[in-house]
Motif scaffolding. Structure first.
Motif, mmCIF file in Angstrom:
data_model
loop_
_atom_site.group_PDB
_atom_site.id
_atom_site.type_symbol
_atom_site.label_atom_id
_atom_site.label_comp_id
_atom_site.label_asym_id
_atom_site.label_seq_id
_atom_site.Cartn_x
_atom_site.Cartn_y
_atom_site.Cartn_z
ATOM 1 N N TYR A 112 36.885 41.985 24.776
ATOM 2 C CA TYR A 112 38.116 42.130 25.545
ATOM 3 C C TYR A 112 39.306 41.757 24.666
ATOM 4 O O TYR A 112 39.264 40.757 23.948
ATOM 5 C CB TYR A 112 38.082 41.231 26.779
ATOM 6 C CG TYR A 112 36.874 41.476 27.646
ATOM 7 C CD1 TYR A 112 36.904 42.414 28.672
ATOM 8 C CD2 TYR A 112 35.679 40.784 27.424
ATOM 9 C CE1 TYR A 112 35.791 42.658 29.460
ATOM 10 C CE2 TYR A 112 34.552 41.023 28.198
ATOM 11 C CZ TYR A 112 34.623 41.961 29.212
ATOM 12 O OH TYR A 112 33.505 42.210 29.976
ATOM 13 N N ASP A 136 43.578 48.219 31.439
ATOM 14 C CA ASP A 136 44.405 48.081 32.634
ATOM 15 C C ASP A 136 45.677 47.346 32.246
ATOM 16 O O ASP A 136 45.620 46.285 31.619
ATOM 17 C CB ASP A 136 43.669 47.297 33.727
ATOM 18 C CG ASP A 136 44.492 47.216 35.003
ATOM 19 O OD1 ASP A 136 44.464 48.181 35.786
ATOM 20 O OD2 ASP A 136 45.181 46.190 35.217
ATOM 21 N N ARG A 174 49.162 45.739 33.772
ATOM 22 C CA ARG A 174 49.946 45.334 34.927
ATOM 23 C C ARG A 174 51.430 45.251 34.617
ATOM 24 O O ARG A 174 52.239 44.847 35.457
ATOM 25 C CB ARG A 174 49.452 43.973 35.434
ATOM 26 C CG ARG A 174 48.034 44.005 35.940
ATOM 27 C CD ARG A 174 47.931 44.688 37.276
ATOM 28 N NE ARG A 174 46.856 45.673 37.346
ATOM 29 C CZ ARG A 174 46.536 46.331 38.438
ATOM 30 N NH1 ARG A 174 47.195 46.147 39.560
ATOM 31 N NH2 ARG A 174 45.554 47.219 38.422
ATOM 32 N N HIS A 204 45.739 36.829 36.285
ATOM 33 C CA HIS A 204 45.086 37.980 36.898
ATOM 34 C C HIS A 204 43.572 37.838 36.772
ATOM 35 O O HIS A 204 43.073 37.309 35.774
ATOM 36 C CB HIS A 204 45.522 39.279 36.225
ATOM 37 C CG HIS A 204 46.953 39.625 36.442
ATOM 38 N ND1 HIS A 204 47.362 40.679 37.226
ATOM 39 C CD2 HIS A 204 48.094 39.048 35.979
ATOM 40 C CE1 HIS A 204 48.678 40.752 37.235
ATOM 41 N NE2 HIS A 204 49.152 39.770 36.476
ATOM 42 N N SER A 205 42.849 38.331 37.767
ATOM 43 C CA SER A 205 41.390 38.340 37.709
ATOM 44 C C SER A 205 40.878 39.770 37.776
ATOM 45 O O SER A 205 41.459 40.633 38.447
ATOM 46 C CB SER A 205 40.790 37.516 38.848
ATOM 47 O OG SER A 205 41.153 38.024 40.117
ATOM 48 N N TYR A 206 39.760 40.014 37.070
ATOM 49 C CA TYR A 206 39.141 41.330 36.996
ATOM 50 C C TYR A 206 37.632 41.201 37.140
ATOM 51 O O TYR A 206 37.038 40.184 36.728
ATOM 52 C CB TYR A 206 39.393 41.984 35.632
ATOM 53 C CG TYR A 206 40.806 42.398 35.357
ATOM 54 C CD1 TYR A 206 41.210 43.715 35.537
ATOM 55 C CD2 TYR A 206 41.738 41.474 34.885
ATOM 56 C CE1 TYR A 206 42.509 44.107 35.258
ATOM 57 C CE2 TYR A 206 43.043 41.865 34.610
ATOM 58 C CZ TYR A 206 43.418 43.181 34.804
ATOM 59 O OH TYR A 206 44.704 43.566 34.533
ATOM 60 N N SER A 207 37.022 42.252 37.650
ATOM 61 C CA SER A 207 35.589 42.429 37.509
ATOM 62 C C SER A 207 35.358 43.504 36.456
ATOM 63 O O SER A 207 36.241 44.308 36.160
ATOM 64 C CB SER A 207 34.942 42.840 38.831
ATOM 65 O OG SER A 207 35.417 44.095 39.257
ATOM 66 N N LEU A 218 36.896 48.253 34.099
ATOM 67 C CA LEU A 218 37.605 47.153 34.732
ATOM 68 C C LEU A 218 38.057 47.499 36.140
ATOM 69 O O LEU A 218 38.474 48.621 36.412
ATOM 70 C CB LEU A 218 38.849 46.788 33.919
ATOM 71 C CG LEU A 218 38.641 46.238 32.513
ATOM 72 C CD1 LEU A 218 39.949 46.294 31.735
ATOM 73 C CD2 LEU A 218 38.105 44.807 32.571
ATOM 74 N N THR A 219 38.019 46.486 37.027
ATOM 75 C CA THR A 219 38.657 46.587 38.340
ATOM 76 C C THR A 219 39.543 45.369 38.529
ATOM 77 O O THR A 219 39.055 44.230 38.469
ATOM 78 C CB THR A 219 37.623 46.651 39.477
ATOM 79 O OG1 THR A 219 36.808 47.811 39.308
ATOM 80 C CG2 THR A 219 38.312 46.709 40.836
ATOM 81 N N HIS A 220 40.835 45.603 38.732
ATOM 82 C CA HIS A 220 41.736 44.492 38.995
ATOM 83 C C HIS A 220 41.472 43.945 40.390
ATOM 84 O O HIS A 220 41.368 44.701 41.353
ATOM 85 C CB HIS A 220 43.192 44.940 38.882
ATOM 86 C CG HIS A 220 44.177 43.834 39.030
ATOM 87 N ND1 HIS A 220 44.819 43.559 40.215
ATOM 88 C CD2 HIS A 220 44.624 42.912 38.140
ATOM 89 C CE1 HIS A 220 45.627 42.529 40.049
ATOM 90 N NE2 HIS A 220 45.535 42.124 38.796
ATOM 91 N N SER A 267 45.911 38.498 41.617
ATOM 92 C CA SER A 267 46.857 37.878 40.693
ATOM 93 C C SER A 267 47.636 36.795 41.421
ATOM 94 O O SER A 267 47.741 36.808 42.651
ATOM 95 C CB SER A 267 47.821 38.908 40.100
ATOM 96 O OG SER A 267 48.639 39.469 41.099
#
Length: 203
Positions: A95, A120, A122, A146-149, A156-158, A161
């Motif tokens: 990452y 991604d 933002r 921010h958090s992602y899976s 990535l999926t946001h 935040s």
């Protein structure tokens, strides 16, 4: 045991460290051109390869032999654009936080070759990336935490935040298995809890 240093205009440096903590310089690798603004600013290793991000020159992978000598393997000089500032990996993917283009994900094969998978943005200056084995966390300089899976293919999926209003300053993110900690340049230290879905709660 080897230690690696991303050293601005000197590139990647490797050191050995003895049982007393004394350092011995071993090798360096500089992939840029002196005077062009090339800056090595972030380094991370996964036990197989070493990864370096350059402020103006993308992501690079290196192999290291049993003596600590470095060999440049691969790079991506075009996808990230300017201002890659941090790199981290979870054992599956690499990452990269890029100020102008957000969070990027790479795969790396058994030879150290890099493949860009997803990104991604933002729009608020990505500055630092870390993960806890469940989610990926991004410190955005003007946008908080921010958090992602990430799925098994690296997409990535946001998720969530939180910005506590400390304009200009989310610089580092880390966790201890219980909470997530965000360092703010102007706003000090913040702690967060994260639920099983990746939602953030400021504590």
């Amino acid at each position: 045991t080897f230690i690696y240093l991303a050293n601005h205009d000197l590139g990647l440096l490797s050191y050995s460290v003895d049982g007393s903590g004394n350092l011995t310089y071993i090798d360096s690798d500089f992939q840029g051109s002196v005077g062009t603004g090339y800056r090595s600013v972030g380094v991370w290793g996964d036990g197989n390869f070493i990864y370096v991000v350059h402020y103006t020159d993308g992501l690079h992978s290196f192999s290291v032999d049993n003596n600590g000598s470095l060999t440049h393997v691969d790079d991506d000089l075009t996808t990230l654009g300017a201002h890659a500032v941090d790199v981290w990996g979870d054992g599956d993917f690499i990452y990269v936080a890029v100020m102008e283009s957000g969070l990027h994900v790479y795969s790396v094969d058994g030879s150290g070759n890099l493949t860009h998978i997803d990104s991604d943005d933002r729009g608020d200056s990505a500055n630092d990336v870390w993960g806890d084995g469940n989610f990926i966390y991004l410190a955005n300089y003007t946008g908080g935490l921010h958090s992602y899976s990430v799925d098994g293919s690296g997409n990535l999926t946001h998720i969530d935040s939180d910005d506590q209003g400390d304009t200009w300053g989310s610089v580092k993110v880390w966790g201890d298995g219980n909470f997530i900690y965000l360092a703010e340049y102007y706003g000090g230290l913040h702690s967060y809890s994260v639920d099983g879905s990746g939602n953030l709660t400021h504590i």
